[in-house]
Design an enzyme around this catalytic site. Structure first.
Site, PDB file in Angstrom:
ATOM      1  N   ARG A 241       0.834  -1.215   0.000  1.00 41.50           N
ATOM      2  CA  ARG A 241       0.000   0.000   0.000  1.00 41.50           C
ATOM      3  C   ARG A 241       0.859   1.251   0.000  1.00 41.50           C
ATOM      4  NH1 ARG A 241      -4.217  -2.944   4.159  1.00 41.50           N
ATOM      5  NH2 ARG A 241      -5.298  -4.026   2.465  1.00 41.50           N
ATOM      6  N   GLU A 362      -5.139  -3.225  -3.914  1.00 43.61           N
ATOM      7  CA  GLU A 362      -4.376  -3.425  -2.667  1.00 43.61           C
ATOM      8  C   GLU A 362      -5.198  -2.943  -1.478  1.00 43.61           C
ATOM      9  OE1 GLU A 362      -0.223  -3.093  -2.662  1.00 43.61           O
ATOM     10  OE2 GLU A 362      -0.046  -3.933  -4.669  1.00 43.61           O
ATOM     11  N   SER A 364      -9.316  -1.347  -1.359  1.00 43.89           N
ATOM     12  CA  SER A 364      -9.908  -0.116  -1.895  1.00 43.89           C
ATOM     13  C   SER A 364      -9.814   0.982  -0.851  1.00 43.89           C
ATOM     14  CB  SER A 364     -11.371  -0.365  -2.264  1.00 43.89           C
ATOM     15  OG  SER A 364     -12.126  -0.489  -1.077  1.00 43.89           O
TER      16      SER A 364
END
Ligand SMILES: Cc1cc2nc3c(=O)[nH]c(=O)nc-3n(C[C@H](O)[C@H](O)[C@H](O)COP(=O)(O)OP(=O)(O)OC[C@H]3O[C@@H](n4cnc5c(N)ncnc54)[C@H](O)[C@@H]3O)c2cc1C
Ligand SMILES: Cc1cc2nc3c(=O)[nH]c(=O)nc-3n(C[C@H](O)[C@H](O)[C@H](O)COP(=O)(O)OP(=O)(O)OC[C@H]3O[C@@H](n4cnc5c(N)ncnc54)[C@H](O)[C@@H]3O)c2cc1C
Lengths: 384, 249
Positions: A241, A362, A364
């Site tokens: 992320r 990855e 939402s």
């Protein structure tokens, strides 16, 4: 506390910028238009160390701090957002091998992954399990020395063109505790790939469904222990992320720089459009949001480096904020270019298409809010 | 053979240079700095010589303030074996640079010195020539190809109107032109390894060399902005303007 880059970081950024400018940027438009997965370029990236940035040194990686890696991904994405995003996924999968595979398996798989000779995919999402990944149904059944995997993964980046699949599959009870992770050779018997999805962006990397039909995976390819797969998948995504968020920041920075130059040059109503305060304020807001996004990404990366108990929450905040802000900056840059912004000869609509998906995958950005809210409302937990 | 290579820290060539408001120089606050591109080429050439077995040690040298260390780290990451940082806060003129280098050549005893043909900040194109003269060595400037053959350096130089081929007796001083080679990237693993390579720091005063400036900087200014062009009505008018106004034919 010191917000300045250290000498290492400056050197890493310099290399990544050179690579982005010489090896990525000149081809990004073509890779996008022709949907070319630039495997040769990825190998070159591997030779320079860009494929095993934070994978452990024990498997041939560089073991760099995540903070430094976020800076590298930001610099690379200035050249090609989509290709850099794939490189970040490959790094995430490679890190998982280094972190969770046995020494033997890590030693066997690691060097080829870290050098970019082999490429990896991360296989979590299923047709019936997206945001609710813990409900996944692909099964792995132990049978002597092997597990047999059956089920389907959807939207898998790189699939069909990569060599190793990190697959999360169910070995036990429903929910997160029944999931295990495996390092699976992509050419194993019983694996088939769906058609290459036609996408809005991220066109320099294929996205495909992967089907598993009684695929035999040697038991030693289990990552960690049985039942740890979901935790392992999320540990990978904590870094993923941050990396994806960094890709949004780098792309937006590129868009902003070009928008700035354009507004200084473009004349309407007898003067450069940068003379209009309406546009000056837009540029000012773009720059301000971008700096905020970058600092959040770096803060989250730093939290991950020190293994802060709230690292996942910071990663979620950074991913939500930076991918939204990055997208907005790209959109504003497009707008500031007027009609040119909409034309494919220029990169602005590509920036927009490529960064759009960062708000979806990855985890939402809604799920990022779910994570942040859960932490915030956690009974008496201290405020962050 | 040992090769001494120089590398100067300069304003990044892709950054727009801005003159300081008081006209005393170019503003270097908060601007990106980089290794002089011709020096990158010089280092690459030295590395290739070592890879070809014609050299066994590459010493990178730079003269400058504390941050110059980063430029030397880049040279080490590209492949130089060790570095010498001559530390000074002052701007050293080409003759001073040549004298400093001469002193290092005397202590290091290299078989070859490779420099950039010029540093892109001052664009003087003098230090290499001056060093060769001070040492009494042969010099090959603006070199686009080098072949080492025993004690001889066979070089190709780019000169007005063509190429010049020379055989130089070594030791000698070479300065690189743009087309000598394409420098490699300093890879991430090599950036890490470079941190462990030796870097010698020598305060410039300890070299016992006179580097006092011999020139006075009067003022630095932006080039005049380009004036708008004019349309000419005929070829005759064009020729007339070229002859009488521009005085180029
Ligand atoms: C180009 C691309 C590449 C991808 N690459 C990979 C990959 O390499 N590996 C991999 O495993 N996956 C990959 N994915 C999958 C991606 O991670 C998922 O698409 C994403 O997690 C969303 O899941 P979903 O598509 O099933 O949407 P859904 O989960 O069905 O969500 C639909 C909408 O509902 C919202 N929503 C869902 N639950 C909640 C909730 N509880 N509260 C509020 N809102 C909610 C979502 O935010 C979304 O807006 C990729 C996807 C794309 C598009
Ligand atoms: C797909 C497409 C189809 C089109 N079709 C047609 C068509 O059929 N016929 C036709 O005639 N045109 C057409 N156009 C042109 C379109 O109308 C122009 O692109 C639009 O008017 C913007 O002009 P510009 O591109 O020159 O941008 P510019 O005028 O250069 O504007 C650049 C940016 O500056 C802003 N700006 C400019 N002046 C000011 C100001 N004073 N204050 C604040 N902001 C300002 C603009 O809003 C914009 O964000 C088309 C364009 C596209 C992309």
């Amino acid at each position: 506390m010191d917000f300045e880059l250290n000498a290492d970081q400056r050197a890493f950024i310099e290399l990544a910028s050179q690579f982005a400018e010489a090896e990525l940027a000149p081809h990004a438009a073509e890779w996008d238009a022709e949907q070319i997965f630039p495997v040769e370029t990825l190998r070159k990236a591997g030779e320079l160390g860009l494929c095993g940035l934070y994978a452990s040194e024990s498997i041939g990686g560089l073991g760099l701090p995540r903070l430094d890696c976020a800076m590298v991904f930001e610099a690379l994405s200035r050249g090609c957002t989509s290709t850099t995003a794939y490189i970040s996924i490959h790094n995430m999968a490679t890190w998982m091998v280094g972190q969770y595979a046995s020494a033997e398996v890590g030693g066997a798989l690691g060097p080829a992954l870290c050098s970019g000779q082999q490429l990896a995919s991360y296989c979590l999402t299923e047709p019936g399990a997206g945001s609710d990944a813990a409900s996944l149904r692909t099964s792995a059944v132990r049978d002597g020395d092997v597990y047999r995997l059956t089920g389907s993964k959807i939207f898998i980046s790189g699939a069909g063109s990569t060599d190793l699949l990190i697959v999360m599959a169910r070995t036990g009870v429903d929910g997160p505790r029944g999931i295990s992770a495996f390092a699976v050779d992509a050419n194993s018997v019983g694996i088939s790939f769906g058609r290459k999805e036609i996408k809005m962006g991220w066109n320099s990397q294929p996205t495909r469904q992967v089907n598993f039909d009684q695929v035999e995976v040697p038991a030693e390819r289990l990552l960690g222990a049985e039942g740890e797969g979901f935790r392992i998948a999320m540990a990978g995504l904590n870094g993923g992320r941050i990396n994806i968020a960094a890709c949004s920041v780098g792309t937006a920075q590129m868009a902003l720089e070009q928008a700035r130059a354009f507004t200084l040059e473009r004349k309407q109503f007898g003067r450069p459009i940068a003379d209009f305060q309406a546009l000056q304020f837009r540029l000012a807001d773009m720059a301000t949001e971008l700096v905020a996004a970058r600092q959040m990404v770096r803060l989250a990366a730093s939290k991950l480096d020190i293994d802060d108990p709230d690292k996942s929450t910071y990663a979620a905040m950074a991913k939500r904020f930076a991918t939204d802000a990055g997208y907005r900056v790209c959109d504003e840059a497009l707008q500031l270019h007027g009609g040119i912004g909409y034309i494919r000869e220029y990169p602005f609509e590509r920036y927009l298409r490529d960064t759009r998906v960062h708000r979806i995958l990855e985890g939402s950005n809604e799920i990022m809010r779910v994570l942040v809210a859960r932490r915030l409302l956690d009974n008496a937990a201290a405020l962050m | 053979m040992k090769i001494l290579v120089t590398c100067k820290r300069v304003l990044d060539p892709y950054v727009k240079a801005r003159v300081k408001a008081d006209g005393t120089g170019v503003n270097l606050d908060n601007v990106k700095m980089a290794m002089n591109p011709f020096d990158e080429i010089a280092i690459e050439e030295a590395i290739r010589m070592r890879e070809a077995g014609k050299a066994d040690e590459i010493v990178a040298v730079s003269i400058g303030a504390a941050k110059t260390e980063e430029t030397l780290r880049t040279a080490l990451a590209m492949g130089a074996d060790r570095a010498v940082h001559v530390v000074t806060e002052d701007d050293i003129e080409p003759l001073g640079v040549a004298k400093v280098l001469k002193s290092l050549v005397e202590s290091e005893q290299p078989g070859l010195v490779i420099m950039g043909k010029q540093a892109i900040d001052g664009d003087s194109n003098q230090a290499g020539q001056m060093l060769a003269a001070l040492l009494g060595w042969a010099q090959g400037t603006n070199v686009s190809n080098v072949e080492l053959d025993g004690d001889t350096a066979n070089i190709t130089r780019e000169i007005d109107g063509g190429l010049e081929r020379l055989a130089l007796k070594m030791p000698c001083v070479l300065t690189s032109d743009l087309r000598l080679n394409e420098p490699r990237y300093a890879s991430l693993p090599n950036i890490m390894k470079a941190k462990k390579k030796p870097m010698d720091k020598k305060p410039i005063d300890e070299l016992g060399v006179d580097t006092a400036p011999r020139q006075t900087l009067v003022s630095v200014s932006e080039p005049p902005p380009r004036a708008a062009g004019v349309k000419v009505a005929s070829v005759d008018e064009l020729v007339d303007k070229l002859k009488n106004e521009a005085q180029v034919i």
